[in-house]
Design an enzyme around this catalytic site. Structure first.
Site, PDB file in Angstrom:
ATOM      1  CE  LYS A  19      -4.394  -1.540   1.876  1.00 20.69           C
ATOM      2  NZ  LYS A  19      -5.290  -1.557   3.030  1.00 20.69           N
ATOM      3  CE  LYS A  40     -13.368  -3.568  -1.195  1.00 16.88           C
ATOM      4  NZ  LYS A  40     -14.101  -4.411  -0.302  1.00 16.88           N
ATOM      5  CE  LYS A  79      -6.171  -8.744  -2.017  1.00 18.79           C
ATOM      6  NZ  LYS A  79      -6.192  -8.110  -0.710  1.00 18.79           N
TER       7      LYS A  79
HETATM    8  P1  TYM Z   1     -10.870  -6.535   3.334  1.00 17.32           P
HETATM    9  O1  TYM Z   1     -11.948  -5.534   3.511  1.00 17.32           O
HETATM   10  O2  TYM Z   1      -9.807  -6.257   2.357  1.00 17.32           O
HETATM   11  O3  TYM Z   1     -11.496  -7.935   2.957  1.00 17.32           O
HETATM   12  C1  TYM Z   1     -12.525  -8.538   3.715  1.00 17.32           C
HETATM   13  C2  TYM Z   1     -12.326 -10.044   3.762  1.00 17.32           C
HETATM   14  O4  TYM Z   1     -12.294 -10.583   2.439  1.00 17.32           O
HETATM   15  C3  TYM Z   1     -11.123 -11.367   2.265  1.00 17.32           C
HETATM   16  N1  TYM Z   1     -10.686 -11.238   0.867  1.00 17.32           N
HETATM   17  C4  TYM Z   1     -10.461 -12.255   0.037  1.00 17.32           C
HETATM   18  N2  TYM Z   1     -10.558 -13.585   0.204  1.00 17.32           N
HETATM   19  C5  TYM Z   1     -10.257 -14.377  -0.857  1.00 17.32           C
HETATM   20  N3  TYM Z   1      -9.871 -13.892  -2.067  1.00 17.32           N
HETATM   21  C6  TYM Z   1      -9.749 -12.568  -2.269  1.00 17.32           C
HETATM   22  N4  TYM Z   1      -9.380 -12.101  -3.474  1.00 17.32           N
HETATM   23  C7  TYM Z   1     -10.052 -11.680  -1.198  1.00 17.32           C
HETATM   24  N5  TYM Z   1     -10.048 -10.326  -1.053  1.00 17.32           N
HETATM   25  C8  TYM Z   1     -10.425 -10.080   0.207  1.00 17.32           C
HETATM   26  C9  TYM Z   1     -10.117 -10.772   3.237  1.00 17.32           C
HETATM   27  O5  TYM Z   1      -9.119 -11.710   3.566  1.00 17.32           O
HETATM   28  C10 TYM Z   1     -10.992 -10.423   4.419  1.00 17.32           C
HETATM   29  O6  TYM Z   1     -11.194 -11.541   5.245  1.00 17.32           O
HETATM   30  N6  TYM Z   1      -7.992  -5.739   7.362  1.00 17.32           N
HETATM   31  C11 TYM Z   1      -9.197  -6.379   6.871  1.00 17.32           C
HETATM   32  C12 TYM Z   1     -10.448  -5.925   7.593  1.00 17.32           C
HETATM   33  C13 TYM Z   1     -10.405  -6.056   9.062  1.00 17.32           C
HETATM   34  C14 TYM Z   1     -10.496  -7.268   9.808  1.00 17.32           C
HETATM   35  C15 TYM Z   1     -10.435  -6.883  11.183  1.00 17.32           C
HETATM   36  C16 TYM Z   1     -10.639  -8.607   9.454  1.00 17.32           C
HETATM   37  C17 TYM Z   1     -10.271  -5.035   9.962  1.00 17.32           C
HETATM   38  N7  TYM Z   1     -10.303  -5.537  11.231  1.00 17.32           N
HETATM   39  C18 TYM Z   1     -10.474  -7.830  12.193  1.00 17.32           C
HETATM   40  C19 TYM Z   1     -10.693  -9.550  10.487  1.00 17.32           C
HETATM   41  C20 TYM Z   1     -10.612  -9.168  11.827  1.00 17.32           C
HETATM   42  C21 TYM Z   1      -9.353  -6.070   5.396  1.00 17.32           C
HETATM   43  O7  TYM Z   1      -8.837  -5.090   4.902  1.00 17.32           O
HETATM   44  O8  TYM Z   1     -10.221  -6.887   4.752  1.00 17.32           O
END
Ligand code: TYM
Length: 330
Positions: free
Chosen positions: A113, A198, A195
């Site tokens: 990032k 969005k 990956k």
């Molecule tokens: P975020 O918002 O990027 O994504 C949400 C969840 O979706 C999963 N994910 C994927 N899984 C499989 N293939 C993909 N291409 C893919 N893209 C996203 C992510 O692994 C995630 O589980 N930091 C986290 C949000 C967060 C969080 C937390 C998660 C904040 N606090 C506490 C768990 C516990 C994030 O940016 O996810």
């Protein structure tokens, strides 16, 4: 026996992708009966990259509605917005003081990032994983269902729990990530080495949960495969492997059965059928979402109730932490 605790979160940075759904959200839905679940739209995480305020507000409600549409049941789980429960960021401050800079420097997501947003390399982006650890530890979560990209952040959360416990006596549960083998990393449809995300500039790289059937068909048709021409599941045919994973995620049909059924039919036919499988899988979500968005009062009721339930737990934990670190009681 008391139910074990689950926590997970998703950023409201636009409509969710099929990657979010397959890697995380559908697993959240499954856990609701067996666990005491807290699911959170993490708006405070989202502002670590520039946001247009009115869009952030809209996206937060959109994601909330999408989670409901995907099957999160507010009668079973606390569904809420991160900024509504102040204890997350309050705990985050305490955890910051036991986090080593070196650990945060090693976070691959931070490295990626910061490469992308050199002109906005803010401290929030750096301490993001600490807030994430606070999200989880403030509920004493046992289990955290996430996709594979969150593995390193989960290790930090575990590490901080252990470090705090060692320094101040046993306080936090050390949380386990729940990363399902199948679908833990759904790849870009245009570049199967990265990956599905969005934030990808190429809109053909991802499928959004609200994409129209014809868009889904077009994107799958254009999905990158290879010139080998035979349907098989292996790392050399990464594009195809990803498409097979997606097919499996929606139908639960074992991969080897899918492969043997399509082996002699070619990529075209497989893609055609895959598109229909996705359309069918996502259309109930889209319909429910449309219905929910006409009912804003209900959404408000859900996130208010959710925050109340979450706040009760989080405040209890925060008081305990404050006592342990030596703050004078209010
Ligand atoms: P975020 O918002 O990027 O994504 C949400 C969840 O979706 C999963 N994910 C994927 N899984 C499989 N293939 C993909 N291409 C893919 N893209 C996203 C992510 O692994 C995630 O589980 N930091 C986290 C949000 C967060 C969080 C937390 C998660 C904040 N606090 C506490 C768990 C516990 C994030 O940016 O996810």
């Amino acid at each position: 026996m008391e139910k074990k605790i689950v926590f997970s979160g998703v950023q409201p940075s636009g409509v969710l992708t099929m990657g979010n759904y397959i890697g995380a959200i559908r697993n959240w839905v499954e856990l609701q009966d067996e666990y005491n679940c807290f699911y959170c739209v993490v708006d405070q995480h989202a502002i670590t990259v520039p946001q247009i305020p009115k869009d952030l507000r809209k996206n937060t409600l959109d994601v909330l509605a999408l989670l409901l549409a995907a099957g999160i049941d507010p009668k079973k789980s606390a569904l809420f917005i991160q900024s509504h429960v102040a204890a997350h960021s309050e705990l985050s401050w305490v955890l910051n003081t036991i986090t080593y800079m070196g650990q945060l420097n090693r976070m691959t997501q931070f490295k990626e990032k910061s490469r992308r947003s050199e002109e906005n390399l803010n401290a929030g982006l750096f301490t993001y994983p600490v807030l994430m650890a606070a999200d989880i530890l403030i509920y004493n979560a046992d289990l955290v269902p996430v996709g594979e990209d969150q593995k390193q952040h989960m290790e930090l959360a575990r590490d901080l729990a252990e470090r705090f416990n060692n320094r101040y006596s046993d306080t936090f549960t050390v949380p386990d990530p729940l990363i399902k083998k199948a679908g833990a990393r759904i790849m870009s449809l245009q570049d199967p080495t990265s990956k599905m995300s969005k934030s990808d500039k190429d809109t053909n790289a991802y499928i959004l949960l609200l994409d129209k059937p014809d868009d889904i068909r077009r994107k799958i048709k254009r999905a990158v495969t290879d010139s080998i021409g035979v349907i098989a599941y292996n790392d050399e045919q990464a594009g195809l492997k990803n498409l097979l994973n997606i097919y499996n995620a929606f139908t639960n049909e074992p991969i080897d059965e899918i492969v043997s059924r399509y082996e002699n039919l070619g990529y075209g036919k497989f893609k055609e059928d895959l598109a229909e499988v996705i359309v069918e899988g996502l259309s109930p979500i889209r319909e429910k979402y449309d219905y929910l968005m006409k009912n804003k009062d209900y959404l408000e009721e859900v996130y208010r109730e959710g925050a109340k339930k979450a706040e009760y737990q989080a405040e209890k934990m925060l008081r305990k932490v404050y006592r342990k670190v030596g703050f004078v009681q209010r």
